[in-house]
Design a protein around this motif. Structure first.
Motif, mmCIF file in Angstrom:
data_model
loop_
_atom_site.group_PDB
_atom_site.id
_atom_site.type_symbol
_atom_site.label_atom_id
_atom_site.label_comp_id
_atom_site.label_asym_id
_atom_site.label_seq_id
_atom_site.Cartn_x
_atom_site.Cartn_y
_atom_site.Cartn_z
ATOM 1 N N LYS A 34 -24.728 75.541 72.661
ATOM 2 C CA LYS A 34 -24.381 77.016 72.764
ATOM 3 C C LYS A 34 -23.027 77.320 73.128
ATOM 4 O O LYS A 34 -22.443 78.177 72.197
ATOM 5 C CB LYS A 34 -25.480 77.513 74.103
ATOM 6 C CG LYS A 34 -25.276 79.190 74.057
ATOM 7 C CD LYS A 34 -26.077 79.560 75.067
ATOM 8 C CE LYS A 34 -25.703 81.117 75.349
ATOM 9 N NZ LYS A 34 -26.225 81.597 76.524
ATOM 10 N N PHE A 35 -22.352 76.646 73.839
ATOM 11 C CA PHE A 35 -20.879 76.917 73.957
ATOM 12 C C PHE A 35 -20.018 76.689 72.622
ATOM 13 O O PHE A 35 -19.255 77.516 72.131
ATOM 14 C CB PHE A 35 -20.181 76.143 75.176
ATOM 15 C CG PHE A 35 -18.603 76.246 75.551
ATOM 16 C CD1 PHE A 35 -18.433 77.216 76.450
ATOM 17 C CD2 PHE A 35 -17.804 75.961 74.880
ATOM 18 C CE1 PHE A 35 -17.043 77.689 76.831
ATOM 19 C CE2 PHE A 35 -16.547 76.095 75.087
ATOM 20 C CZ PHE A 35 -16.070 76.982 76.085
ATOM 21 N N TYR A 36 -20.263 75.552 71.935
ATOM 22 C CA TYR A 36 -19.759 75.237 70.681
ATOM 23 C C TYR A 36 -20.165 76.468 69.801
ATOM 24 O O TYR A 36 -19.174 76.904 69.119
ATOM 25 C CB TYR A 36 -20.291 73.971 70.211
ATOM 26 C CG TYR A 36 -19.581 73.506 68.891
ATOM 27 C CD1 TYR A 36 -18.541 72.847 68.843
ATOM 28 C CD2 TYR A 36 -20.230 74.024 67.841
ATOM 29 C CE1 TYR A 36 -17.975 72.616 67.643
ATOM 30 C CE2 TYR A 36 -19.650 73.552 66.521
ATOM 31 C CZ TYR A 36 -18.643 72.931 66.391
ATOM 32 O OH TYR A 36 -17.880 72.671 65.174
ATOM 33 N N ALA A 37 -21.093 77.005 69.681
ATOM 34 C CA ALA A 37 -21.743 77.767 68.736
ATOM 35 C C ALA A 37 -20.976 79.093 68.925
ATOM 36 O O ALA A 37 -20.510 79.758 67.884
ATOM 37 C CB ALA A 37 -23.042 78.096 68.642
ATOM 38 N N GLU A 38 -20.709 79.386 70.140
ATOM 39 C CA GLU A 38 -20.143 80.748 70.360
ATOM 40 C C GLU A 38 -18.520 80.578 70.301
ATOM 41 O O GLU A 38 -17.727 81.787 70.176
ATOM 42 C CB GLU A 38 -20.594 81.190 72.033
ATOM 43 C CG GLU A 38 -21.965 81.432 72.215
ATOM 44 C CD GLU A 38 -22.294 81.693 73.648
ATOM 45 O OE1 GLU A 38 -21.590 81.389 74.538
ATOM 46 O OE2 GLU A 38 -23.544 82.168 73.597
ATOM 47 N N ASN A 39 -17.928 79.351 70.619
ATOM 48 C CA ASN A 39 -16.490 79.613 70.698
ATOM 49 C C ASN A 39 -15.745 78.710 69.820
ATOM 50 O O ASN A 39 -14.640 78.614 69.584
ATOM 51 C CB ASN A 39 -16.308 78.759 72.069
ATOM 52 C CG ASN A 39 -16.477 79.824 73.093
ATOM 53 O OD1 ASN A 39 -15.870 80.874 73.472
ATOM 54 N ND2 ASN A 39 -17.760 79.447 73.831
ATOM 55 N N CYS A 40 -16.285 77.961 68.914
ATOM 56 C CA CYS A 40 -15.898 76.500 68.071
ATOM 57 C C CYS A 40 -16.263 76.784 66.692
ATOM 58 O O CYS A 40 -15.355 76.458 65.608
ATOM 59 C CB CYS A 40 -16.118 75.257 68.708
ATOM 60 S SG CYS A 40 -15.914 75.214 70.371
ATOM 61 N N VAL A 41 -17.298 77.355 66.597
ATOM 62 C CA VAL A 41 -17.738 77.329 64.923
ATOM 63 C C VAL A 41 -16.868 78.046 63.930
ATOM 64 O O VAL A 41 -16.617 77.347 62.908
ATOM 65 C CB VAL A 41 -19.276 77.878 64.877
ATOM 66 C CG1 VAL A 41 -19.557 78.180 63.258
ATOM 67 C CG2 VAL A 41 -20.259 76.792 65.654
ATOM 68 N N SER A 42 -16.288 79.149 64.229
ATOM 69 C CA SER A 42 -15.412 79.803 63.347
ATOM 70 C C SER A 42 -14.219 79.042 62.757
ATOM 71 O O SER A 42 -13.941 78.993 61.553
ATOM 72 C CB SER A 42 -14.787 80.857 63.970
ATOM 73 O OG SER A 42 -14.102 80.622 65.186
ATOM 74 N N CYS A 43 -13.717 77.991 63.623
ATOM 75 C CA CYS A 43 -12.703 77.268 62.989
ATOM 76 C C CYS A 43 -13.274 75.627 62.637
ATOM 77 O O CYS A 43 -12.905 75.050 61.570
ATOM 78 C CB CYS A 43 -11.708 77.025 64.002
ATOM 79 S SG CYS A 43 -10.786 78.625 64.137
#
Length: 137
Positions: A34-43
């Motif tokens: 969830k943290f990854y999806a909210e903070n990392c996916v865009s890059c």
């Protein structure tokens, strides 16, 4: 000689307290996902391979997060990943594009084993480490 024998409930309570202090509490991988999806996916992209929607707009390509263990002799580099993601509070401008996730999240920590040492780690980042380890190829 003293013949004092503590009550069984007292021994049990002491055991629970000791166990709570020594047993590491790692968040489950879904918290990290969830943290990854909210903070990392865009890059870094959904797959973690550095192909997110903003990747082409960056001067440097985002790291392929699925290869961290492979680039480290087959071992996931927990200490490096944690320190890079968390960031160093006194080094704000290192030419890095990725945000630092330290600060307020340092108030909610869990023990995580890093190089054989239980290290207080922000709960969200501990979950992210579990998730990143799970996507290694």
């Amino acid at each position: 000689m003293s013949s004092f024998k503590p009550p069984l409930f007292l021994l049990a309570a002491i055991g629970v307290v000791i166990a709570a202090c020594t047993v590491p509490s790692m968040p489950e991988a879904p918290d990290g996902a969830k943290f990854y999806a909210e903070n990392c996916v865009s890059c870094h992209g959904m797959s973690g391979r550095g192909n997110g929607p903003l990747a082409k707009e960056l001067d440097a390509s985002p790291t392929d997060l699925t290869l961290l263990a492979r680039k480290n002799g087959g071992n996931f580099p927990r200490a490096w990943a944690l320190s890079y993601i968390y960031g160093h509070p006194e080094q704000r401008d290192l030419g890095r594009v990725m945000p630092q996730f330290g600060g307020a999240m340092a108030n909610d920590t869990v023990p995580v084993e890093i190089n054989g040492i239980l290290t207080p780690t922000p709960r969200d980042l501990a979950g992210l480490l579990v998730y990143l380890e799970s996507i290694q190829r």
